[in-house]
Write a protein that holds these residues in place. Structure first.
Motif, PDB file in Angstrom:
ATOM      1  N   ALA B 264       0.869  -1.186   0.000  1.00  0.00           N
ATOM      2  CA  ALA B 264       0.000   0.000   0.000  1.00  0.00           C
ATOM      3  C   ALA B 264       0.897   1.224   0.000  1.00  0.00           C
ATOM      4  CB  ALA B 264      -0.909  -0.021   1.227  1.00  0.00           C
ATOM      5  N   ILE B 265       1.732   1.311  -1.029  1.00  0.00           N
ATOM      6  CA  ILE B 265       2.758   2.363  -1.012  1.00  0.00           C
ATOM      7  C   ILE B 265       2.233   3.707  -1.499  1.00  0.00           C
ATOM      8  CG2 ILE B 265       4.682   0.750  -1.237  1.00  0.00           C
ATOM      9  CD1 ILE B 265       4.788   1.585  -4.226  1.00  0.00           C
ATOM     10  N   THR B 269       2.436  12.969  -6.292  1.00  0.00           N
ATOM     11  CA  THR B 269       1.619  13.912  -7.057  1.00  0.00           C
ATOM     12  C   THR B 269       2.427  14.447  -8.224  1.00  0.00           C
ATOM     13  OG1 THR B 269       2.255  15.661  -5.558  1.00  0.00           O
ATOM     14  CG2 THR B 269       0.125  14.626  -5.160  1.00  0.00           C
ATOM     15  N   GLY B 289      -2.040  21.298  -4.923  1.00  0.00           N
ATOM     16  CA  GLY B 289      -3.049  20.862  -3.969  1.00  0.00           C
ATOM     17  C   GLY B 289      -2.449  20.505  -2.622  1.00  0.00           C
ATOM     18  N   LEU B 290      -1.354  19.762  -2.650  1.00  0.00           N
ATOM     19  CA  LEU B 290      -0.765  19.300  -1.398  1.00  0.00           C
ATOM     20  C   LEU B 290      -0.218  20.472  -0.581  1.00  0.00           C
ATOM     21  CD1 LEU B 290      -1.014  16.432  -0.686  1.00  0.00           C
ATOM     22  CD2 LEU B 290       1.275  15.990  -1.519  1.00  0.00           C
ATOM     23  N   GLU B 293      -3.109  21.927   1.113  1.00  0.00           N
ATOM     24  CA  GLU B 293      -3.491  21.081   2.250  1.00  0.00           C
ATOM     25  C   GLU B 293      -2.640  21.461   3.470  1.00  0.00           C
ATOM     26  OE1 GLU B 293      -5.639  18.720   3.015  1.00  0.00           O
ATOM     27  OE2 GLU B 293      -6.632  18.558   1.070  1.00  0.00           O
ATOM     28  N   VAL B 337      -9.892  11.973  -7.212  1.00  0.00           N
ATOM     29  CA  VAL B 337     -10.158  12.708  -5.974  1.00  0.00           C
ATOM     30  C   VAL B 337     -10.134  14.222  -6.178  1.00  0.00           C
ATOM     31  CG1 VAL B 337      -9.272  10.906  -4.469  1.00  0.00           C
ATOM     32  CG2 VAL B 337      -7.718  12.643  -5.338  1.00  0.00           C
ATOM     33  N   LYS B 344     -13.714  20.944  -1.783  1.00  0.00           N
ATOM     34  CA  LYS B 344     -13.395  21.129  -0.368  1.00  0.00           C
ATOM     35  C   LYS B 344     -12.583  22.411  -0.180  1.00  0.00           C
ATOM     36  CE  LYS B 344      -9.822  18.944   1.333  1.00  0.00           C
ATOM     37  NZ  LYS B 344      -8.950  17.834   1.723  1.00  0.00           N
ATOM     38  N   ILE B 432      -2.772  12.597  -9.402  1.00  0.00           N
ATOM     39  CA  ILE B 432      -2.168  11.556  -8.575  1.00  0.00           C
ATOM     40  C   ILE B 432      -1.437  10.620  -9.525  1.00  0.00           C
ATOM     41  CG2 ILE B 432      -2.912   9.414  -7.444  1.00  0.00           C
ATOM     42  CD1 ILE B 432      -4.731  11.077  -5.716  1.00  0.00           C
ATOM     43  N   ASP B 437       8.842   4.986  -7.166  1.00  0.00           N
ATOM     44  CA  ASP B 437       9.583   3.727  -7.107  1.00  0.00           C
ATOM     45  C   ASP B 437       8.674   2.514  -7.293  1.00  0.00           C
ATOM     46  OD1 ASP B 437       8.196   3.897  -4.779  1.00  0.00           O
ATOM     47  OD2 ASP B 437       9.890   3.517  -3.452  1.00  0.00           O
ATOM     48  N   VAL B 441       9.377  -1.605  -6.588  1.00  0.00           N
ATOM     49  CA  VAL B 441       8.586  -2.345  -5.608  1.00  0.00           C
ATOM     50  C   VAL B 441       7.858  -3.490  -6.314  1.00  0.00           C
ATOM     51  CG1 VAL B 441       6.678  -2.180  -3.955  1.00  0.00           C
ATOM     52  CG2 VAL B 441       8.343  -0.322  -4.155  1.00  0.00           C
ATOM     53  N   GLY B 476      -5.320   0.730  -1.699  1.00  0.00           N
ATOM     54  CA  GLY B 476      -5.074   2.165  -1.714  1.00  0.00           C
ATOM     55  C   GLY B 476      -4.641   2.672  -3.077  1.00  0.00           C
ATOM     56  N   CYS B 477      -4.059   3.852  -3.069  1.00  0.00           N
ATOM     57  CA  CYS B 477      -3.703   4.509  -4.314  1.00  0.00           C
ATOM     58  C   CYS B 477      -2.579   3.785  -5.050  1.00  0.00           C
ATOM     59  CB  CYS B 477      -3.311   5.954  -4.053  1.00  0.00           C
ATOM     60  SG  CYS B 477      -4.741   6.954  -3.625  1.00  0.00           S
ATOM     61  N   LYS B 482      -7.758   6.915  -5.658  1.00  0.00           N
ATOM     62  CA  LYS B 482      -9.052   6.791  -4.970  1.00  0.00           C
ATOM     63  C   LYS B 482      -9.020   7.652  -3.716  1.00  0.00           C
ATOM     64  CE  LYS B 482      -8.672   2.256  -4.769  1.00  0.00           C
ATOM     65  NZ  LYS B 482      -7.319   2.077  -5.320  1.00  0.00           N
ATOM     66  N   VAL B 487     -10.021   3.806  -0.001  1.00  0.00           N
ATOM     67  CA  VAL B 487      -8.750   3.237   0.438  1.00  0.00           C
ATOM     68  C   VAL B 487      -8.987   2.369   1.656  1.00  0.00           C
ATOM     69  CG1 VAL B 487      -6.490   3.758   1.429  1.00  0.00           C
ATOM     70  CG2 VAL B 487      -7.356   5.133  -0.466  1.00  0.00           C
TER      71      VAL B 487
HETATM   72  C1  LIG Z   1      -4.424  17.504  -2.558  1.00  0.00           C
HETATM   73  C2  LIG Z   1      -5.158  16.276  -2.180  1.00  0.00           C
HETATM   74  C3  LIG Z   1      -6.291  16.381  -1.395  1.00  0.00           C
HETATM   75  C4  LIG Z   1      -6.999  15.264  -1.027  1.00  0.00           C
HETATM   76  N1  LIG Z   1      -8.085  15.422  -0.267  1.00  0.00           N
HETATM   77  C5  LIG Z   1      -8.807  14.315   0.073  1.00  0.00           C
HETATM   78  C6  LIG Z   1      -9.968  14.412   0.871  1.00  0.00           C
HETATM   79  O1  LIG Z   1     -10.330  15.519   1.268  1.00  0.00           O
HETATM   80  N2  LIG Z   1     -10.648  13.316   1.183  1.00  0.00           N
HETATM   81  C7  LIG Z   1     -10.252  12.085   0.747  1.00  0.00           C
HETATM   82  O2  LIG Z   1     -10.936  11.100   1.031  1.00  0.00           O
HETATM   83  N3  LIG Z   1      -9.143  11.931   0.016  1.00  0.00           N
HETATM   84  C8  LIG Z   1      -8.402  13.017  -0.336  1.00  0.00           C
HETATM   85  N4  LIG Z   1      -7.265  12.870  -1.094  1.00  0.00           N
HETATM   86  C9  LIG Z   1      -6.857  11.536  -1.485  1.00  0.00           C
HETATM   87  C10 LIG Z   1      -6.039  10.882  -0.344  1.00  0.00           C
HETATM   88  O3  LIG Z   1      -4.860  11.591  -0.135  1.00  0.00           O
HETATM   89  C11 LIG Z   1      -5.685   9.468  -0.744  1.00  0.00           C
HETATM   90  O4  LIG Z   1      -6.893   8.787  -0.989  1.00  0.00           O
HETATM   91  C12 LIG Z   1      -5.003   8.711   0.367  1.00  0.00           C
HETATM   92  O5  LIG Z   1      -3.929   9.407   0.903  1.00  0.00           O
HETATM   93  C13 LIG Z   1      -4.456   7.406  -0.197  1.00  0.00           C
HETATM   94  O6  LIG Z   1      -3.966   6.622   0.860  1.00  0.00           O
HETATM   95  P1  LIG Z   1      -2.896   5.481   0.622  1.00  0.00           P
HETATM   96  O7  LIG Z   1      -2.720   4.835   1.916  1.00  0.00           O
HETATM   97  O8  LIG Z   1      -3.254   4.676  -0.545  1.00  0.00           O
HETATM   98  O9  LIG Z   1      -1.582   6.198   0.167  1.00  0.00           O
HETATM   99  P2  LIG Z   1      -0.653   7.267   0.905  1.00  0.00           P
HETATM  100  O10 LIG Z   1      -1.476   8.176   1.713  1.00  0.00           O
HETATM  101  O11 LIG Z   1       0.172   7.844  -0.166  1.00  0.00           O
HETATM  102  O12 LIG Z   1       0.264   6.413   1.863  1.00  0.00           O
HETATM  103  C14 LIG Z   1       1.287   5.553   1.399  1.00  0.00           C
HETATM  104  C15 LIG Z   1       2.271   5.332   2.527  1.00  0.00           C
HETATM  105  O13 LIG Z   1       3.186   4.317   2.163  1.00  0.00           O
HETATM  106  C16 LIG Z   1       4.478   4.730   2.470  1.00  0.00           C
HETATM  107  N5  LIG Z   1       5.411   4.060   1.559  1.00  0.00           N
HETATM  108  C17 LIG Z   1       5.613   4.326   0.256  1.00  0.00           C
HETATM  109  N6  LIG Z   1       6.538   3.495  -0.242  1.00  0.00           N
HETATM  110  C18 LIG Z   1       6.920   2.667   0.742  1.00  0.00           C
HETATM  111  C19 LIG Z   1       7.832   1.582   0.835  1.00  0.00           C
HETATM  112  N7  LIG Z   1       8.544   1.164  -0.221  1.00  0.00           N
HETATM  113  N8  LIG Z   1       7.991   0.974   2.009  1.00  0.00           N
HETATM  114  C20 LIG Z   1       7.272   1.375   3.083  1.00  0.00           C
HETATM  115  N9  LIG Z   1       6.383   2.412   3.066  1.00  0.00           N
HETATM  116  C21 LIG Z   1       6.207   3.032   1.904  1.00  0.00           C
HETATM  117  C22 LIG Z   1       4.435   6.217   2.290  1.00  0.00           C
HETATM  118  O14 LIG Z   1       5.436   6.827   3.025  1.00  0.00           O
HETATM  119  C23 LIG Z   1       3.063   6.574   2.814  1.00  0.00           C
HETATM  120  O15 LIG Z   1       3.085   6.773   4.190  1.00  0.00           O
HETATM  121  C24 LIG Z   1      -6.582  13.995  -1.479  1.00  0.00           C
HETATM  122  C25 LIG Z   1      -5.429  13.879  -2.263  1.00  0.00           C
HETATM  123  C26 LIG Z   1      -4.746  15.013  -2.631  1.00  0.00           C
HETATM  124  C27 LIG Z   1      -3.513  14.896  -3.500  1.00  0.00           C
END
Ligand SMILES: Cc1cc2nc3c(=O)[nH]c(=O)nc-3n(C[C@H](O)[C@H](O)[C@H](O)COP(=O)(O)OP(=O)(O)OC[C@H]3O[C@@H](n4cnc5c(N)ncnc54)[C@H](O)[C@@H]3O)c2cc1C
Ligand SMILES: Cc1cc2nc3c(=O)[nH]c(=O)nc-3n(C[C@H](O)[C@H](O)[C@H](O)COP(=O)(O)O)c2cc1C
Ligand code: SF4
Ligand code: SF4
Ligand code: FES
Lengths: 437, 587
Positions: B264-265, B269, B289-290, B293, B337, B344, B432, B437, B441, B476-477, B482, B487
């Motif tokens: 779930a890496i 952006t 966007g980030l 945030e 998203v 928002k 997104i 990497d 992975v 997840g993403c 998504k 997620v």
């Molecule tokens: C500007 C912006 C605004 C958003 N606003 C909203 C919102 O208001 N509401 C909403 O529902 N969604 C929103 N989203 C979407 C939301 O950010 C994503 O849906 C969510 O963060 C995805 O979660 P995730 O766990 O898949 O990935 P991430 O949040 O990206 O988490 C991945 C994690 O994995 C870690 N990782 C990566 N590679 C490795 C590795 N090799 N080994 C170990 N760890 C690793 C990373 O460090 C990170 O901590 C927004 C997105 C953006 C860009």
């Protein structure tokens, strides 16, 4: 080489070999009781050597007159660090030119003095820090050192005494400030020549962070005689709280300027009249600087009954300093003298602390303007006020050195400043015979 | 302990305390210029002088450097002290008449105008007053010695060696930090010219990762920490009383044996810099966007307020949807998203700054539960939504009033008109994308990726969290763009699948698999390079290849490739097949 005729009134202890053929050679030195003081010291305990120097009442000849024996006793003998001897041959004080003749005419006397200090504090290495402009002295000194090494007077197990000592020369790059002991040490270590914060003092943390004895050339040169003939004999030459002789650099408006070795406590009047052959063109004395341009200036009246020694000078609120006497006759413009002196200090300020850096530059500007008849009455007080507030407030004594003569000139020759207010050109003949700065 | 009297007040201090500190304990103010608590005393400015009673009379000493001694009697406000301080300030004012710190001290001493003007008068407010703090910080604290004083006396100035750009400078900014006049300026900007507060990196070398960090301890950013560059500094160690700072700590590599992995890496952006028309990195107040945030976060750099670079709130904000998404030149897919977070932003920015809001969209994709309702609400709040892709973001004009104003040019496809809308902040809703990497992975876990670069699930409808490799799941993403509810749902599903295997205690595998007949294997390793599931390893001691039967999917690639015929399908050797045929035919 000698630059002036010796005077019969001299007491020749440090200069006893001056004028002998090849006086700088080891042969001449050994033929005239050379290295006897060292050999005697080698048979003594370090405390005994220091005691002998204390008895001699030898005071530092670099300017401050600090008792040499006491300074040597401050070196922590138990410290596991190596100890160093550093010779201050930076001689840059305007009016002073004695260390140069001591090295030129009798370099082995200095080497012997350093060796004695080395025995006294347990040092096995020494540096001679030579003023940058004295480049030719380095050759003389290096040659003497080479000769001493070749004949076993330097190096390992010197002459079977079991004492090791190495001696090096090091050249400055032309900064007055590098004569100040801590700036000298910085420069010796290859850094910018700026003073160090004190304490600690060099005796404890000196060259390369190690205990260090730092003295003037003349101070070290006195040690052989003290050890050879005994401290008491040396003390007897001088006055109660200062023993021996003093190298006097008699400059300014006298008929026979030169370097003379006079006993401590020599009368000023006699010095000017008999040793120096009186003031040029039969003029009268106006002002007198006893020990280099950093000392407060004395008037002719103040020289009455004055003798050349530390306490007598202190009683008149000035200093024996380095023995750089500057005699100024009645035609000297004291405003110009003050200006010349300040030019020197403003040029030489290292720039570290504000009162000295900004103060000297400002004083120079005001004095130059004043001498060109562009001053105001208020400037006179301003000069005095700035100088007084610099005194004792600067990081190192260079600021004091700039302030002291200035304060004394403004206080004692105020009328001359007032005469410059008229708007006419300077009423006095130029002070160009005075030390050129 | 040492007892001394300062201005008639007796106090006790520890040995080694300077007079300045002792006075500060007693709330006695002493002005200082060249003193800094983290740098060794320098005693150059002489502003901090105080008068000390000695056996030989009163002596003026710099209090920043002189240590307290038993029985000392100190006066910090005698006429001598004041005169000395006044002269220092007068000399300085004569040279730098407009430097605020000098003027402040001078005013405190009742000094109005110096009696003279220095030949080197410098009228600037941010002139260098030669206090030396920068030089000492660079030398003592940083250990870089990139700057020093050049020339002597009145010519003294701060310089780099030979006035050239110094190679020893590590750009830490310590000099600028200590400079009392801001003569040295250090504007930390990233390569796109962004001020540091809107970067997502830490602002300082030692920092609290987030306000809610667990455990709540600061950590050190190696890249900006001076110690890791020069070996010097460590001022944090000096000031940390419990001694908790440890620069020697190193990353530990821990090996954990696991049977299943959830990949779930997440995502990265899209960097909008290449889309030059949007002026990101070129014009101020154009953010991603980030970054917004981060700005809206109440523990962020602005405390959650919406601010322009000049510190004022914006009057109009343009929000650009689909930056790099649904775009033939960048990403063809929809990032899913952005529309919703853009709405928002419209809601929050309006609420917090009162600015007029303009959203520029291609279609509004309010795809989830309650999302359409949220869209209606934002519309009701007065956000302007304009259907049309933004053509460019430009500077509004060059006049003073228009400074910083931006112009958004677009085609409003609903009214069929070209429009220019003035705003002072632009938010780019950038796409997104797969993590940078993701490929590595993927290789590590034997995962395939779809053409857009996100990890491929085993089956989009029937097996959306599993992958072609047993025991490896995605959520997840990392699997595709998504929002958080999706997620979370996906991650829960993946976790449930993993729990199911664990609770069963054993795995069922297909009987169809490959097997090495070791006596024929030459150890050429052709098979292991070909296996798509990384199921074949080489046993060095016996010089043969070996199949991990739990990983093997029985695809037969290796069987077909083995040049010595050593690799066979388990239970499907030629002999077995022949025997079977014979058995069948014998009937
Ligand atoms: C500007 C912006 C605004 C958003 N606003 C909203 C919102 O208001 N509401 C909403 O529902 N969604 C929103 N989203 C979407 C939301 O950010 C994503 O849906 C969510 O963060 C995805 O979660 P995730 O766990 O898949 O990935 P991430 O949040 O990206 O988490 C991945 C994690 O994995 C870690 N990782 C990566 N590679 C490795 C590795 N090799 N080994 C170990 N760890 C690793 C990373 O460090 C990170 O901590 C927004 C997105 C953006 C860009
Ligand atoms: C600005 C300044 C310049 C000095 N220059 C010299 C010098 O040229 N030669 C010298 O021997 N001492 C000089 N001194 C004095 C030294 O600091 C030091 O006191 C002296 O060398 C110690 O030796 P002494 O005890 O033998 O006198 C100077 C001091 C100051 C403050
Ligand atoms: S008094 Fe100050 S500026 Fe002057 S030489 Fe000494 S340290 Fe340098
Ligand atoms: S640049 Fe700033 S810190 Fe450095 S000496 Fe000048 S005033 Fe002091
Ligand atoms: S603060 Fe003490 S001398 Fe500058």
């Amino acid at each position: 080489m000698l630059y002036n005729e010796p005077s019969p009134l001299e007491t020749r202890v440090l200069t006893r070999r001056f004028g002998l053929p090849n006086s700088a050679s080891l042969d001449t030195y050994l033929a005239t009781e050379g290295y006897q003081g060292f050999l005697k010291a080698a048979g003594m305990k370090p405390e005994e050597i220091i005691e002998e120097v204390k008895i001699s009442n030898l005071r530092g000849r670099g300017g401050a007159g600090f008792p040499a024996g006491m300074k040597w006793s401050f070196v922590p003998r138990t410290s596991p660090k190596p100890k160093y001897i550093v010779v201050n041959a930076d001689e840059s004080e305007p009016g002073t030119c004695k260390d140069r003749v001591l090295i030129e005419n009798d370099p082995h006397q200095l080497i012997e003095g350093v060796l004695i200090a080395g025995l006294a504090v347990g040092a096995h290495a020494g540096y001679i820090y030579v003023r940058g402009e004295y480049r030719y002295l380095i050759e003389i000194m290096d040659q003497a050192i080479a000769e001493a090494y070749a004949n076993g007077w330097l190096g390992k197990n010197i002459r079977g005494t079991g004492f090791d000592f190495d001696l090096y020369t090091h050249t400055g790059a032309g900064a007055y400030e590098c004569g100040e002991e801590s700036a000298l040490l910085e420069s010796l270590e290859g850094k910018r020549g700026i003073p160090r914060i004190r304490p600690p003092f060099p005796a404890v943390v000196g060259a390369f962070q190690c205990p260090t004895v730092l003295n003037n050339v003349e101070t070290f040169c006195a040690a052989p005689a003290i050890l050879r003939d005994g401290g008491a004999a040396f003390a007897a030459l001088g006055v109660p709280r200062a023993g021996g002789t003093k190298m006097i650099c008699l400059t300014g408006h006298v008929n026979k300027p030169g370097v003379y070795e006079l006993r401590m406590g020599f009368p000023v009047k006699q010095m000017i009249e008999e040793v120096g052959g009186g003031i040029r063109n039969g003029r009268k004395l106006k002002a007198f600087i006893p020990g280099g341009s950093s000392c407060p200036v004395l008037t002719a009246e103040e020289c009455e009954g004055l003798t050349m020694d530390y306490d007598a000078m202190a009683a008149r609120k000035t200093m024996l300093g380095s023995g750089g006497v500057i005699v100024m006759d009645e035609d000297t413009c004291m405003v110009k003298a003050a200006m010349r002196i300040m030019r020197f200090y403003a040029h030489e300020s290292c720039g570290w602390c504000i009162p000295c850096r900004e103060g000297t530059t400002w004083l120079r500007k005001i004095l130059v303007r004043f001498h060109e008849s562009g001053g105001t009455r208020g400037d006179i007080d301003l000069v005095g006020d700035i100088a007084r507030n610099m005194l004792g407030r600067t990081f190192c004594p260079l600021g004091d050195a700039a302030a002291m003569p200035t304060i004394s000139i403004v206080e004692k020759f105020r009328s001359e400043f007032e005469e410059h207010l008229s708007g006419r050109p300077c009423p006095y003949e130029s002070a160009s015979h005075m030390v050129t700065v | 302990m040492i007892r001394l009297t300062i201005d008639g007040k007796t106090t006790e201090v520890e040995r080694g305390t300077t007079l300045l500190h002792a006075a500060r304990f007693l709330d006695i103010k002493i002005p200082t210029l060249c003193y800094h608590p983290l740098i060794k005393p320098f005693a150059a400015c002489r502003l901090c002088v105080v008068e000390v009673k000695r056996s030989w009379g009163m002596e003026l000493v710099p209090s920043c450097h002189v240590a307290c001694q038993e029985g000392m009697e100190v006066s910090t406000g005698s006429s001598h002290v004041l005169a000395a301080r006044r002269l220092v300030l007068e000399l300085m004012l004569a040279r730098w008449p407009n430097v605020p710190i000098l003027r402040k001290y001078a005013a405190e001493l009742g000094l109005e105008k110096p009696r003279f003007a220095s030949p080197l008068r410098d009228e600037r407010e941010d002139a260098c007053i030669l206090c030396g703090l920068c030089v000492r910080a660079c030398d003592e604290v940083v250990g870089a010695s990139a700057i020093s004083f050049a020339e002597r006396g009145i010519g003294r100035r701060v310089a780099t060696p030979f006035n050239l750009e110094s190679e020893s400078c590590i750009a830490c900014g310590a000099c600028a930090l200590v400079c009392p006049t801001s003569y040295i300026k250090f504007e930390a900007e990233d390569h796109r010219g962004k001020p540091p507060e809107f970067l997502l990196d830490p602002n300082t070398a030692i920092y609290m990762p987030t306000a809610q960090a667990v455990p709540k301890v600061p950590s050190i950013d190696r890249d900006s920490c001076i110690h890791f560059q020069t070996g010097g500094c460590q001022k944090c160690v000096e000031v940390c009383e419990p001694g908790a700072v440890n620069h020697k700590m190193v990353d530990e590599e821990i090996e954990v044996e696991v049977g299943q992995v959830l990949v779930a890496i997440g995502y990265d952006t899209f960097d909008p810099t290449p889309m030059a028309q949007y002026a990101y990195g070129r014009l101020d107040n154009v953010y991603t966007g980030l970054e917004v945030e981060r700005m809206l976060n109440s523990t962020g750099p602005t405390g959650g307020r919406v601010l322009l670079k000049n510190g004022k709130p914006p009057r109009a904000v343009g929000i650009v949807h689909c930056v790099g998404s649904r775009d033939e030149n960048y990403h063809r897919y929809c990032s899913r998203v952005c529309c919703m977070y853009a709405l928002k932003f419209a809601h929050v920015v309006k609420e917090r700054s009162g600015a007029e809001i303009y959203n520029f969209y291609i279609d509004m994709r309010a795809f989830g539960k309650g999302y359409e309702e949220f869209y209606s609400r934002v519309l009701n709040e007065g956000a302007n939504v304009i259907r049309g892709k933004v053509a460019e973001v430009v500077q509004a004009g060059w006049s003073k009033q228009k400074e910083g104003a931006l112009l958004l040019r677009c085609e409003d496809t609903l009214i069929g008109r070209f429009r220019e809308i003035p705003v002072d902040m632009v938010i780019l809703c950038n796409a997104i994308e797969p993590r940078r990497d993701a490929e590595q992975v993927g290789r590590l876990f034997g995962l395939s990726r779809s053409p857009d670069g996100f990890f491929l699930e085993r089956h989009p409808k029937l097996d959306p969290v599993a992958t072609m490799t047993d025991g490896i799941f995605v959520a997840g993403c990392a699997q595709g763009p998504k929002d958080i509810p999706d997620v979370v749902a996906q991650a829960c599903a993946a976790a449930a699948r993993m729990m199911a295997t664990i609770s069963k205690g054993e795995v069922e595998i297909d009987p169809v698999r490959a097997e090495v007949m070791e006596e024929y294997c030459s150890g050429c390793r052709v098979c292991s390079a070909l296996c798509p599931y990384s199921a074949i390893s080489y046993v060095a001691e016996r010089k043969v290849s070996q199949v991990n039967s739990a990983l093997c999917k029985g695809c037969g690639t290796c069987v077909a490739a083995c040049p010595s015929g050593a690799m066979t399908g388990y239970g499907f050797t030629d002999r077995q097949i022949n025997a079977e045929l014979e058995g069948v035919l014998a009937v």
